[in-house]
Design a protein around this motif. Sequence first.
Motif, PDB file in Angstrom:
ATOM      1  N   UNK A   1      50.811  41.495  68.428  1.00  0.00           N
ATOM      2  CA  UNK A   1      50.947  41.267  66.880  1.00  0.00           C
ATOM      3  C   UNK A   1      51.263  41.869  65.716  1.00  0.00           C
ATOM      4  N   UNK A   2      51.089  43.460  66.201  1.00  0.00           N
ATOM      5  CA  UNK A   2      51.596  43.880  64.616  1.00  0.00           C
ATOM      6  C   UNK A   2      53.237  44.031  64.681  1.00  0.00           C
ATOM      7  N   UNK A   3      53.463  44.510  63.234  1.00  0.00           N
ATOM      8  CA  UNK A   3      54.536  45.038  63.003  1.00  0.00           C
ATOM      9  C   UNK A   3      54.674  46.723  63.692  1.00  0.00           C
ATOM     10  N   UNK A   4      55.674  46.425  63.842  1.00  0.00           N
ATOM     11  CA  UNK A   4      56.544  47.727  64.613  1.00  0.00           C
ATOM     12  C   UNK A   4      56.183  49.274  63.579  1.00  0.00           C
ATOM     13  N   UNK A   5      56.255  48.759  61.788  1.00  0.00           N
ATOM     14  CA  UNK A   5      55.892  50.520  62.103  1.00  0.00           C
ATOM     15  C   UNK A   5      54.740  50.432  61.842  1.00  0.00           C
ATOM     16  N   UNK A   6      53.754  49.059  62.177  1.00  0.00           N
ATOM     17  CA  UNK A   6      52.208  50.571  62.130  1.00  0.00           C
ATOM     18  C   UNK A   6      51.802  51.050  63.665  1.00  0.00           C
ATOM     19  N   UNK A   7      52.847  51.410  64.729  1.00  0.00           N
ATOM     20  CA  UNK A   7      53.038  51.748  65.640  1.00  0.00           C
ATOM     21  C   UNK A   7      53.529  53.245  65.637  1.00  0.00           C
ATOM     22  N   UNK A   8      52.451  54.033  66.294  1.00  0.00           N
ATOM     23  CA  UNK A   8      52.799  55.427  66.338  1.00  0.00           C
ATOM     24  C   UNK A   8      52.623  55.071  67.973  1.00  0.00           C
ATOM     25  N   UNK A   9      54.046  55.543  68.648  1.00  0.00           N
ATOM     26  CA  UNK A   9      53.904  56.415  70.011  1.00  0.00           C
ATOM     27  C   UNK A   9      53.285  58.229  70.397  1.00  0.00           C
ATOM     28  N   UNK A  10      52.989  57.826  71.404  1.00  0.00           N
ATOM     29  CA  UNK A  10      52.079  59.392  71.565  1.00  0.00           C
ATOM     30  C   UNK A  10      52.934  59.363  73.343  1.00  0.00           C
ATOM     31  N   UNK A  11      52.918  60.996  73.641  1.00  0.00           N
ATOM     32  CA  UNK A  11      52.631  61.431  75.201  1.00  0.00           C
ATOM     33  C   UNK A  11      50.878  60.845  75.574  1.00  0.00           C
ATOM     34  N   UNK A  12      50.769  60.276  75.257  1.00  0.00           N
ATOM     35  CA  UNK A  12      49.024  60.059  75.816  1.00  0.00           C
ATOM     36  C   UNK A  12      48.856  59.699  74.816  1.00  0.00           C
ATOM     37  N   UNK A  13      47.057  58.716  74.404  1.00  0.00           N
ATOM     38  CA  UNK A  13      46.431  58.777  72.965  1.00  0.00           C
ATOM     39  C   UNK A  13      45.550  60.621  72.910  1.00  0.00           C
ATOM     40  N   UNK A  14      46.200  61.079  74.157  1.00  0.00           N
ATOM     41  CA  UNK A  14      45.411  62.805  74.148  1.00  0.00           C
ATOM     42  C   UNK A  14      46.250  63.590  72.794  1.00  0.00           C
ATOM     43  N   UNK A  15      47.811  62.871  73.395  1.00  0.00           N
ATOM     44  CA  UNK A  15      48.646  63.670  71.820  1.00  0.00           C
ATOM     45  C   UNK A  15      48.586  63.172  70.564  1.00  0.00           C
ATOM     46  N   UNK A  16      48.317  62.158  70.520  1.00  0.00           N
ATOM     47  CA  UNK A  16      48.191  61.411  69.191  1.00  0.00           C
ATOM     48  C   UNK A  16      46.198  61.658  67.969  1.00  0.00           C
ATOM     49  N   UNK A  17      45.598  62.511  69.762  1.00  0.00           N
ATOM     50  CA  UNK A  17      44.115  62.829  68.806  1.00  0.00           C
ATOM     51  C   UNK A  17      44.644  64.445  68.264  1.00  0.00           C
ATOM     52  N   UNK A  18      45.393  64.454  69.132  1.00  0.00           N
ATOM     53  CA  UNK A  18      45.963  66.356  68.325  1.00  0.00           C
ATOM     54  C   UNK A  18      47.108  66.394  67.484  1.00  0.00           C
ATOM     55  N   UNK A  19      47.621  65.014  66.610  1.00  0.00           N
ATOM     56  CA  UNK A  19      48.194  64.688  66.085  1.00  0.00           C
ATOM     57  C   UNK A  19      47.075  64.787  64.718  1.00  0.00           C
TER      58      UNK A  19
END
Length: 364
Positions: free
Chosen positions: A77-95
């Motif tokens: 229930x959000x907009x696509x612009x609010x979503x960042x996808x990663x190779x697992x959450x692990x990658x996003x922690x690194x970002x």
Amino acid sequence: MRVVSWRDRLRPELWAVQAYSVPAQEVPVKLDANENPYHLSDDARADLARELARIDLNRYPDPRATRLKEALAESLGVMPEQVLLGCGVDEIIGLLATAFARPPEGRSQAAVMYPWPSFAMFRITSQAHGLRLVEVPLDEAWQLRADRALGAIEAEDPGVIFFPSPNNPTGNRLDPEVMRAVIESTPGALTVVDEAYFDFCGSTLLPLVHAHPGLAVFRTLSKMGLAGLRVGALVGHPDLVRELDKARQPYNLNALSQRAAELALTRFKDELAGQARRIVVDREKLSSALRELPGMTVFPSDANFILIRLAANASEVWEKLLAQGVLVRNLDAPGPLAGCLRVTVGTPAENERFLETLAGILNR
Ligand SMILES: *Cc1c(COP(=O)(O)O)cnc(C)c1O
């Protein structure tokens, strides 16, 4: 100083990092990694195979993962612009560690804050990025105390705050009122509520994202049954997503994972939700059965695993379990988790085998 080895060029913090360790053994009963014990039905797997066979692997994947992002945004229930996808959450922690590395005024190092004990990757990734670690001890009920959290923020001025809820390895949700108090009183930091175990508890701070630009939420497909795909997401303010996206590798999500994840969120959604419900029922059965064993403290869980504390020597018990083909996570070390093991909820047969083996060891 003349540099004599590439070693001298390494970030000194890296020497101190303890790598995330995953045991290599193949064991009959694997209850150590909070995976879903079920795979998709044969029909779904055949369907998936047909879909994946149609992908042109000679081409690079969609760098924006447009279809997957739309499917996830729709389901949340959000907009696509609010979503960042990663190779697992692990990658996003690194970002986040890469992006939020600017030291606050008057300090030499940026800081990252999270409760402790919690998810090892907050510590490992932040440390490897040369960030200062601010670990706020949880109380005896594994709860986050507002005074401790706000005191640490005041003293250390972290740029990113992680709140895993339900928390791993303790299994409980953090008090939403305490998290909310931190979010509302700390607009100068990014607070990320890590909801990796959302599918087993159902409670979320996601609706607050719309009102608080300094709040983001993690979700992942890993714990609900698709750990092998490596797909995780951050949901937050579009400006935050846009900035973090600059630090992301353009092809971080491969084409097979993108399509499979999209199907998991649409065509296979009900099947996966049914598995999660089954795991929740079995979690309660397993908790009750564990409480019957001698010298056992069983902590309440809102996730797909259970933390236990043994009166017996936990590391020895862990060894004996492994020798009999049952792998759980050994957390026994000096500190708050002394005497603790973490067991993932498996199939009824796996849970039974774990219980019988454990009872055999404890009653000997
Ligand atoms: C397992 C886990 C993750 C990792 O998610 P991936 O998407 O598999 O990288 C993140 N946070 C917590 C608290 C976890 O336990």
